[in-house]
Design a protein around this motif. Structure first.
Motif, PDB file in Angstrom:
ATOM      1  N   LYS A   1       0.907  -1.171   0.007  1.00 20.30           N
ATOM      2  CA  LYS A   1       0.017   0.050   0.051  1.00 20.30           C
ATOM      3  C   LYS A   1       0.873   1.235  -0.034  1.00 20.30           C
ATOM      4  O   LYS A   1       2.004   1.375   0.668  1.00 20.30           O
ATOM      5  N   THR A   2       0.403   2.098  -0.500  1.00 24.66           N
ATOM      6  CA  THR A   2       1.220   3.387  -0.817  1.00 24.66           C
ATOM      7  C   THR A   2       0.373   4.556  -0.416  1.00 24.66           C
ATOM      8  O   THR A   2      -1.035   4.822  -0.582  1.00 24.66           O
TER       9      THR A   2
ATOM     10  N   VAL B   1       0.988   1.788   5.469  1.00 30.81           N
ATOM     11  CA  VAL B   1       1.255   1.769   4.196  1.00 30.81           C
ATOM     12  C   VAL B   1       2.813   1.143   4.100  1.00 30.81           C
ATOM     13  O   VAL B   1       3.525   1.194   5.221  1.00 30.81           O
TER      14      VAL B   1
ATOM     15  N   GLU C   1      -3.306  -0.394  -7.679  1.00 30.14           N
ATOM     16  CA  GLU C   1      -4.282   0.061  -6.439  1.00 30.14           C
ATOM     17  C   GLU C   1      -4.018   1.363  -6.338  1.00 30.14           C
ATOM     18  O   GLU C   1      -2.792   1.813  -6.186  1.00 30.14           O
TER      19      GLU C   1
ATOM     20  N   PRO D   1      -3.368   4.802  -4.584  1.00 30.03           N
ATOM     21  CA  PRO D   1      -2.775   5.266  -3.228  1.00 30.03           C
ATOM     22  C   PRO D   1      -3.825   5.940  -2.427  1.00 30.03           C
ATOM     23  O   PRO D   1      -4.770   6.288  -3.068  1.00 30.03           O
TER      24      PRO D   1
END
Lengths: 80, 223
Positions: free
Chosen positions: B2-3, B42, B27, B29
């Motif tokens: 995850k960002t 993240v 995906e 962010p």
């Protein structure tokens, strides 16, 4: 009310491209004998109270935390 | 993976960064506004480019003192990966997460062009998708990208392999010391760089040389 002047200048040895450009412009205006120009910043700060010692300490902290980037700049605080 | 992408007033490369991350990771962010005091869990936090606070005082100086930075520093200390690009690099320097400073370009001109970068260290969390010494293309667009650091710190950066990218083949656009284009913190989880890899990630951009940086950071590179 205390007034202070903060002067921020580049440290010696840090290249100042803007100062160099100003040097060139001065020589274009026929000002001779200019050896060097270094550009800096001036902040005039007024504080609400009259406690000189506190004002000086606070403004020095402001310089360390925000007004100067001490990696490349020196600062001087003058109460006026 | 995850960002999170940090948003500040005056940034203008945030949408490019969000598009690049979405495109590469599949995906979108999460975004974090400058006044947020927490950052979600993240794996990667990105501070994008632009002109936060109009470059007032010094580039990145005001942004680096906004509330999000405390949370970002905590995440960085926990080992979360952080990338600052362009103004994001300036912000990370002003925040003290990376050493040195970015001065006005030696030419005094804003430069907007493509440069060549040498991958000076391909053994980092951000560059493992490249080979050591590989030359890649990358766009730059900045007025204050002239990296400066004192001699002792420069030697530390060199000795500890903390210079991730150097301008190559005479393309240094700004006068940076030792042709430095991107550096790492001592722990290797924070990268700051002036060039814009997010603008060279799909064929519509005319090249994909920036892609491996995000693939490396997102763990999408085969070991």
């Amino acid at each position: 009310m205390i007034k202070a002047r903060v002067i921020v200048t580049l440290k010696n040895g840090v290249l100042d491209p803007q100062g160099k450009a100003i040097e060139g412009a001065l020589s274009a205006l026929s000002f001779s004998g200019v050896d060097q120009v270094r550009q800096g910043k001036v902040f005039d700060i007024a504080v609400e109270h009259d406690d000189k010692a506190k004002a000086e300490a606070d403004i020095n902290a402001m310089c360390e935390k925000l007004l100067a980037n001490t990696v490349i700049e020196d600062y001087k605080v003058e109460l006026v | 993976m995850k960002t999170a992408v940090i948003l500040l007033p005056g940034l203008n490369r945030d949408r490019d960064m969000i598009a690049a991350i979405t495109h590469i990771s599949g995906e979108p962010p999460v975004t974090v506004w400058q006044t947020d005091t927490t950052i979600p869990d993240v794996d990667l936090i990105i501070v994008p480019g632009g002109f936060s606070y109009g470059d007032y005082l010094r580039c990145g100086a005001i942004a680096a003192r906004m509330p999000f930075m405390k949370a970002l520093k905590e995440k960085a200390a926990q080992g979360v990966k952080v990338i600052g690009v362009c103004n994001g690099f300036q912000i990370l320097l002003e925040a003290g997460l990376l050493p040195g400073a970015l001065m006005r370009n030696a030419s005094l001109k804003f430069v907007c062009r493509e440069v060549e970068l040498e991958v000076s260290n391909a053994s980092t969390a951000f560059t493992s998708g490249y080979s050591q010494g590989q030359i890649i293309r990358c766009p730059v667009a900045h007025h204050d990208g002239n990296y400066f650091v004192d001699d002792a710190t420069l030697k530390t950066l060199q000795d500890d392999n903390r210079i991730a990218f150097r301008y190559a083949n005479g393309t240094n656009p700004n006068g940076s010391i030792d042709n430095i284009a991107g550096i790492l913190n001592a722990e290797g989880n924070v990268l700051g760089m002036m060039p814009h890899p997010e603008n060279l990630i799909e064929h519509a951009h005319g090249g994909v040389d920036g892609r491996a940086l995000f693939e490396s950071a997102l763990g999408l590179v085969a070991a």
